[in-house]
Design a protein around this motif. Structure first.
Motif, PDB file in Angstrom:
ATOM      1  N   ALA A   1      -5.726   6.906  34.667  1.00 26.79           N
ATOM      2  CA  ALA A   1      -4.577   7.576  34.038  1.00 26.79           C
ATOM      3  C   ALA A   1      -4.731   9.089  34.167  1.00 26.79           C
ATOM      4  O   ALA A   1      -3.767   9.798  34.487  1.00 26.79           O
ATOM      5  CB  ALA A   1      -4.472   7.173  32.571  1.00 26.79           C
TER       6      ALA A   1
ATOM      7  N   SER B   1      -3.284   1.061  25.514  1.00 27.89           N
ATOM      8  CA  SER B   1      -2.020   1.743  25.217  1.00 27.89           C
ATOM      9  C   SER B   1      -0.939   1.209  26.142  1.00 27.89           C
ATOM     10  O   SER B   1      -1.122   1.196  27.360  1.00 27.89           O
ATOM     11  CB  SER B   1      -2.147   3.246  25.469  1.00 27.89           C
TER      12      SER B   1
ATOM     13  N   VAL C   1       2.649   1.714  27.833  1.00 23.29           N
ATOM     14  CA  VAL C   1       3.619   2.763  28.140  1.00 23.29           C
ATOM     15  C   VAL C   1       4.888   2.068  28.640  1.00 23.29           C
ATOM     16  O   VAL C   1       4.851   1.321  29.625  1.00 23.29           O
ATOM     17  CB  VAL C   1       3.052   3.724  29.211  1.00 23.29           C
TER      18      VAL C   1
ATOM     19  N   VAL D   1      -4.682   1.629  29.899  1.00 26.72           N
ATOM     20  CA  VAL D   1      -3.235   1.816  29.756  1.00 26.72           C
ATOM     21  C   VAL D   1      -2.532   0.673  30.473  1.00 26.72           C
ATOM     22  O   VAL D   1      -2.961   0.256  31.552  1.00 26.72           O
ATOM     23  CB  VAL D   1      -2.803   3.161  30.396  1.00 26.72           C
ATOM     24  N   CYS D   2      -1.475   0.168  29.855  1.00 30.90           N
ATOM     25  CA  CYS D   2      -0.663  -0.858  30.516  1.00 30.90           C
ATOM     26  C   CYS D   2       0.748  -0.318  30.702  1.00 30.90           C
ATOM     27  O   CYS D   2       1.409   0.056  29.741  1.00 30.90           O
ATOM     28  CB  CYS D   2      -0.629  -2.128  29.677  1.00 30.90           C
TER      29      CYS D   2
ATOM     30  N   CYS E   1      -4.147  -1.954  19.806  1.00 35.58           N
ATOM     31  CA  CYS E   1      -3.128  -1.492  20.761  1.00 35.58           C
ATOM     32  C   CYS E   1      -2.274  -0.386  20.163  1.00 35.58           C
ATOM     33  O   CYS E   1      -2.050  -0.329  18.967  1.00 35.58           O
ATOM     34  CB  CYS E   1      -2.176  -2.632  21.117  1.00 35.58           C
TER      35      CYS E   1
ATOM     36  N   THR F   1       1.526   1.736  21.301  1.00 37.74           N
ATOM     37  CA  THR F   1       2.656   1.625  22.221  1.00 37.74           C
ATOM     38  C   THR F   1       3.392   2.952  22.281  1.00 37.74           C
ATOM     39  O   THR F   1       3.649   3.566  21.251  1.00 37.74           O
ATOM     40  CB  THR F   1       3.625   0.510  21.745  1.00 37.74           C
TER      41      THR F   1
ATOM     42  N   PRO G   1      -0.767   8.581  25.335  1.00 38.39           N
ATOM     43  CA  PRO G   1      -1.705   7.598  24.775  1.00 38.39           C
ATOM     44  C   PRO G   1      -3.167   8.031  24.751  1.00 38.39           C
ATOM     45  O   PRO G   1      -3.581   8.951  25.442  1.00 38.39           O
ATOM     46  CB  PRO G   1      -1.541   6.387  25.681  1.00 38.39           C
TER      47      PRO G   1
ATOM     48  N   ARG H   1      -8.755   4.575  31.663  1.00 37.95           N
ATOM     49  CA  ARG H   1      -8.412   5.948  31.307  1.00 37.95           C
ATOM     50  C   ARG H   1      -8.618   6.919  32.476  1.00 37.95           C
ATOM     51  O   ARG H   1      -7.804   7.803  32.717  1.00 37.95           O
ATOM     52  CB  ARG H   1      -9.292   6.335  30.111  1.00 37.95           C
TER      53      ARG H   1
ATOM     54  N   LEU I   1       2.379   8.531  29.944  1.00 36.97           N
ATOM     55  CA  LEU I   1       0.932   8.619  30.182  1.00 36.97           C
ATOM     56  C   LEU I   1       0.308   9.832  29.506  1.00 36.97           C
ATOM     57  O   LEU I   1      -0.899   9.881  29.304  1.00 36.97           O
ATOM     58  CB  LEU I   1       0.657   8.692  31.687  1.00 36.97           C
TER      59      LEU I   1
END
Ligand code: UDP
Ligand code: MG
Length: 318
Positions: free
Chosen positions: A167, A4, A6, A90-91, A34, A36, A85, A164, A82
């Protein structure tokens, strides 16, 4: 969902489509599923319109756009991003293409290839900024590392790919004054730091002024160290000791030599100096007090006005 993105956006109307399409172009052929999440942080330009158009342009995509009711700052936008997603990783990436999706892919691959790491964070080995700014940023890292028990990696940005669990750990911190460099360090987890070169902004200008950076630095130090308060105590003790010694000297001198002609300039100098130091200490205490006061109000970090979710958000989600 594998990954995901962010993306916090503040006045990025000219960049959101480009960054989204760049991510699609890089990750699409790799077979990495993916999603977004764009967070429009109260932009005053056409960013929200651009995000709505983008969402309409790719109705099949897992594209979420969140709109804040006003500008709450990048940290708030990251937090909101955050919360949405569902990816295994997570990116965090900026909207201005200074941070390339190609680099994000290398980071994602590095994370996936090593179970031992929970996060891959990009840091700038060389900054393409002015000398003065680089000098102050280096000084900030030296200072904050001295004052805080946790470690701050110099030049490390919010450009990161993490699992995850990390996150969730970030989301578990309920603090109002969010300083992500501190949060990332505080929660722990093993992080691999990867050097990268930041590109030029695609369009628009940086939102950081020297003043806002200074405020950010103070927030970081106050948020992660109570040493400035101890500094106030130690300075107070030191000055008291000096004052007592000086008084003894004056009394002895007066007893031996009789009453001297008063030194008005010296007295005035001391009064001003001590007044300044006292105000400085009060200011330091005030910084902590104001943070505690705001936190005590328990206000939400941001307010969402509108959320648009792409088709793939529901049952179509991989
Ligand atoms: N940003 C944000 N809210 C703000 C300021 C910035 O969401 O109040 C976003 C901005 O749109 C960008 C990222 O944070 O995606 C980094 O901002 P910027 O490019 O101005 O910082 P720089 O790259 O100069 O450090
Ligand atoms: Mg930027």
């Amino acid at each position: 969902m594998d990954l995901s993105f962010v993306i916090p956006c503040y006045n990025e109307e000219g960049n959101v489509r480009a960054v989204y399409e760049a991510i699609r172009a890089v990750f699409g052929p790799e077979g990495i599923s993916c999603e977004t999440v764009f967070v429009n942080d109260g932009s005053t330009d056409g960013t929200w319109k651009a995000l709505k158009e983008l969402s309409a342009l790719y109705p099949e995509d897992a594209l979420t756009a969140v709109c804040f009711s006003r500008n709450f700052g990048k940290e708030a936008a990251i937090l909101a991003g955050l919360r949405h997603p569902t990816g295994d990783a997570v990116c965090l990436i900026d909207a201005d293409l200074q941070q390339r999706p190609e680099t994000a892919l290398v980071m994602y691959r590095a994370l996936m290839s090593d179970d031992g790491y929970d996060c891959v964070a990009a840091y700038q080995e060389k900054r393409q900024e002015g000398r003065v700014l680089t000098f102050f940023k280096k000084g900030f890292y030296r200072l904050i590392n001295r004052l805080c028990d946790i470690d701050f990696k110099a030049g490390a940005s919010d450009f990161r790919v993490f699992r995850r669990n990390m996150a969730d750990a970030i989301l578990s911190l309920p603090e109002y004054h969010r300083f992500s460099k501190g949060i990332f360090s505080w929660i722990g987890f093993s992080t691999y730091y990867m050097p990268y070169m930041a590109d030029e902004r695609l369009t628009g200008t940086s939102k950081w002024s020297f003043r806002s950076l200074l405020k950010y630095a103070v927030d970081g130090i106050v948020g992660y160290s109570t040493k400035p308060l101890q500094f106030a105590t130690v300075t107070g003790i030191l000055l008291s000791v000096i004052a007592i010694v000086y008084m003894i000297v004056l009394v002895v001198k007066t007893l031996i030599l009789g009453i001297d002609v008063p030194g008005y300039v010296t007295t005035l100098g001391f009064v001003l100096l001590l007044g300044g130091i006292q105000l400085l200490m009060l200011g330091i205490i005030g910084e902590y007090l104001s943070k505690a006061y705001i936190q005590g109000k328990n206000r939400p970090v941001y307010i969402e006005k509108e959320v648009i979710k792409g088709a793939a958000d529901g049952e179509n989600r991989e």
